[in-house]
Design an enzyme around this catalytic site. Structure first.
Site, PDB file in Angstrom:
ATOM      1  N   ASP A 137       0.883  -1.263   0.103  1.00  0.00           N
ATOM      2  CA  ASP A 137      -0.118  -0.070   0.001  1.00  0.00           C
ATOM      3  C   ASP A 137       0.948   1.154   0.121  1.00  0.00           C
ATOM      4  O   ASP A 137       1.621   1.378   0.981  1.00  0.00           O
ATOM      5  CB  ASP A 137      -0.811   0.052   1.208  1.00  0.00           C
ATOM      6  CG  ASP A 137      -1.844   0.854   1.206  1.00  0.00           C
ATOM      7  OD1 ASP A 137      -2.853   0.958   0.381  1.00  0.00           O
ATOM      8  OD2 ASP A 137      -2.057   2.000   2.188  1.00  0.00           O
TER       9      ASP A 137
ATOM     10  N   GLU B  48       1.552   0.575  -4.961  1.00  0.00           N
ATOM     11  CA  GLU B  48       1.079   1.867  -5.473  1.00  0.00           C
ATOM     12  C   GLU B  48       2.386   2.968  -5.503  1.00  0.00           C
ATOM     13  O   GLU B  48       2.698   3.480  -4.318  1.00  0.00           O
ATOM     14  CB  GLU B  48      -0.006   2.543  -4.468  1.00  0.00           C
ATOM     15  CG  GLU B  48      -1.414   1.537  -4.589  1.00  0.00           C
ATOM     16  CD  GLU B  48      -2.318   2.108  -3.492  1.00  0.00           C
ATOM     17  OE1 GLU B  48      -3.371   2.398  -3.847  1.00  0.00           O
ATOM     18  OE2 GLU B  48      -1.949   2.535  -2.464  1.00  0.00           O
TER      19      GLU B  48
END
Ligand code: CA
Length: 656
Positions: free
Chosen positions: A338, A367
């Site tokens: 994340d 990400e």
């Protein structure tokens, strides 16, 4: 250590001097259990005194006086204590005395915890192994990242629906159940995922997170709020109180996927913690884990209240040890990071290097958005733009997502699949697996939807509220065709293949359902009664099979892709034709592949290179069988893709 003024602590922690004195890399922090003795080791360089507190209960609410054992300074800021006897199942915490104040905290390296992760538990890990665990292993050896087909799901979403046919709803064990069906007899759960043909399941966080009260049933959260990084989440276990249960049940789930040939990827959230003030690492070494400036202000690039100081040696070591632990103890096959753009590249590369030494097939992606963060040293961050500095790490390709469906930030914006024009160049670079920010398809995760933002169907609907369902489904299929045709790593959100929607009670579409509960989030298995959902599932299944059949679609070397791909520009049309020369590719049955993408509302006649071509994917059907053989030219339906295969000559000689 001498007392350091509070506002200078952050700079001191990140100084060379501190790191030289207090970096401990033995990899044995936590409670080391043996039958006769347990050894506790905790890193607390700023403490004057440290104690380990032993409890019979894992729950703080229960009044109990701890047995308190003073710990001895070891080296590099580590304190140790040992206790004779078999401590399996004993709960414990640490107390540190710093500047005259005492603070009690859970062990940051806890391998087991009691309910809601308040106290650590001593555990004999071997006793948590389900039957056959010693033989459990990854289904993969020596595969490229581009061979993966990733299915992103939430444990509760997959199992909790009343029509899932699954007994252990919302639990790890729900994904171990075989033979489950919905009311119309369609397979669900584990069998369904295996039947779809995906290679990896990516599960939203299942380390211990804070936002669900484990003493209650039926609460919902995605889980992006870490509490104990080394422990599975208790609300997914049938018993969150006994620390060994969640470990055993998480292992059973992983083994069940492995038995179906599916790898398991965990969504990990290192960029922030649930509550930095209460996070046990920050309690034991005040503020060490987080980026805090000299005014005491937390950096907040994560928009979750705090950012992790991955650049500090003992935070880096913590993250590295954590991933190694999940790989070794839980046999994990990959990790989705994340907001990895908040972590530094040295940490990311060290993780990959250490894991790939033992398990070269483990996948890493995340990400890579660039976000403002107040780092405590000069470091480069793991962003898309810096992708060349983390060659073993792949990044979500929001360029293809925006190309296909329009930007999330603009709900009315259309994409290539629903009428936006002038996108041919972007389509080509994405089909080659190199959107502008990256130079290798091995580092690209292609997707049209994920848990964040609107589902694919909802986004298409939002941009075209008046369009009929059949038209939206055509756009959906074209988007899927591009995701599975493109070089890189294809990724779908669970239920995208079932025309998943997230519609609120008031009829609006939910773009952030992290706490919206089962009614919005559950995979509705009863939808398989609808013909158009079954057809969409079959279409995705066919696209996955087609991709797995053709190594030409899974190449990782950009030079080879440049050599073998040819694009035909169609004057005055939005359609794109991509021809791949497949001669000599290991394992490839085709001589050539021709992929035609037609986003227009009109059918198109496309001229084909010489020879006999088999249509394997068309507007309504996808797979590895010949739907129709054609020569010379072919007509492609409006808003659809068509994939054609030219067999090697020898295939025909053998048949004739
Ligand atoms: Ca929890």
């Amino acid at each position: 250590m001498e007392a350091i003024e509070k506002n200078k602590l952050g700079a001191w922690y990140s100084s060379e001097e501190f790191e030289k004195l207090y970096t401990y890399l033995d990899g044995d922090l936590g409670a080391g259990w043996t039958k006769n003795k347990t050894t506790f080791r905790v890193w607390a360089p700023t403490a004057k005194e440290v104690y380990v507190n032993l409890y019979q209960n894992g729950w703080r609410g229960k009044k109990e006086t701890a047995e308190r054992i003073a710990m001895d300074p070891h080296r590099n800021g580590v304190w140790t204590a040992a206790k004779n006897g078999d401590l399996q199942g004993t709960f414990y915490t640490y107390s540190v005395l710093i500047d005259g104040a005492e603070q009690e905290a859970c062990d940051p390296y806890a391998k087991a915890v009691g309910v809601n992760g308040e106290r650590a538990m001593v555990v004999d890990l071997a006793s948590t192994n389900p039957e056959g665990w010693d033989k459990d292993k990854s289904p993969f050896r020596e595969c490229d990242a581009t061979d993966a087909v990733i299915y992103e799901a939430h444990i509760r979403d997959l199992t909790v629906h009343k029509d899932s046919g699954i007994e252990n709803k919302g639990k790890f064990l729900g994904l171990t159940e075989e033979g489950t069906v919905n009311c119309s007899g369609d397979i669900t759960g584990l069998d369904y995922i295996a039947d779809l043909g995906v290679t990896h399941i990516h599960l939203l966080p299942f380390f211990d997170y804070a936002s669900v009260d484990e003493t209650q049933e039926g609460q919902y959260n995605w889980g992006y709020d870490p509490k104990n990084f080394f422990v599975p989440e208790g609300s997914y276990a049938t018993d969150p109180y006994h620390g060994e249960t969640r470990i055993c049940e998480a292992k059973k789930m992983i083994a069940a996927f492995h038995s179906k040939g599916i790898g398991v990827i965990m969504d990990v959230v290192f960029n922030h913690v649930h509550d930095a003030e209460k996070f046990c690492f920050n309690n034991i070494v005040p503020g060490y884990f987080s980026r805090i400036d000299s005014e005491g202000v937390y950096s907040n690039g994560s928009i979750c209240g705090n950012d992790t100081a991955s650049e500090r040696s003992m935070v880096r070591e913590y993250i590295v040890q954590n991933i190694l632990y999940w790989v070794e103890e839980y046999h994990m096959d990959g990790f989705r990071f994340d907001l990895v753009g908040l972590l530094d590249i040295v940490t990311v590369n060290e993780i990959i290097e250490r894991v790939h030494e033992v398990r070269p097939e483990v996948l890493f992606y995340g990400e890579g958005w660039a976000m403002p963060t107040n780092v405590t040293k000069e470091v480069k961050m793991a962003t898309q733009k810096n992708s060349h500095l983390t060659p073993g790490f792949a990044y979500f390709n929001d360029t293809i997502r925006n190309l296909l469906r329009g930007r999330n930030s603009d709900t009315n914006e259309k994409g290539y699949v629903n009428g936006r024009t002038g996108m041919a160049d972007s389509l080509k670079s994405n089909l080659m697996g190199i959107p502008y920010w990256v130079s290798s398809p091995l580092q690209v995760v292609n997707y049209a939807s994920c848990h964040d933002d609107l589902t694919l169907y909802d986004k298409l609907k939002e941009a075209e509220p008046e369009a009929d369902r059949a038209g939206l489904l055509r756009s959906n299929r074209l988007a899927a065709g591009i995701v599975f045709a493109a070089a890189g790593i294809p990724f779908i959100q669970a239920g995208e293949e079932l025309v998943r929607r997230k519609v609120n009670a008031d009829g609006t579409m939910n773009s952030n359902s992290y706490n919206a509960g089962d009614s919005i989030n559950a995979i509705s298995w009863e939808c398989l009664q609808n013909a158009d959902c079954r057809e969409m599932r079959d279409y995705y299944k066919g696209l996955i099979a087609f991709r797995k059949e053709h190594p030409s679609l899974r190449m990782g070397d950009i030079e080879e892709i440049r050599d073998r791909f040819t694009f035909y520009d169609i004057p005055k049309g939005e359609e794109t034709v991509c021809l791949i020369n497949c001669e000599g590719i290991n394992g490839e049955s085709a001589a050539q592949l021709c992929m035609i993408f037609n986003p227009e509302q009109a059918e198109k006649e496309i001229f084909l290179p010489d020879g006999r071509w088999e249509i394997h994917v068309s507007a309504g059907k996808a797979g590895t069988e010949c739907i129709e053989e054609v020569k010379g030219s072919v007509t492609v339906s409006p808003v659809s893709c068509m994939f054609l295969v030219k067999k090697q000559e020898s295939a025909y000689e053998e048949n004739s």
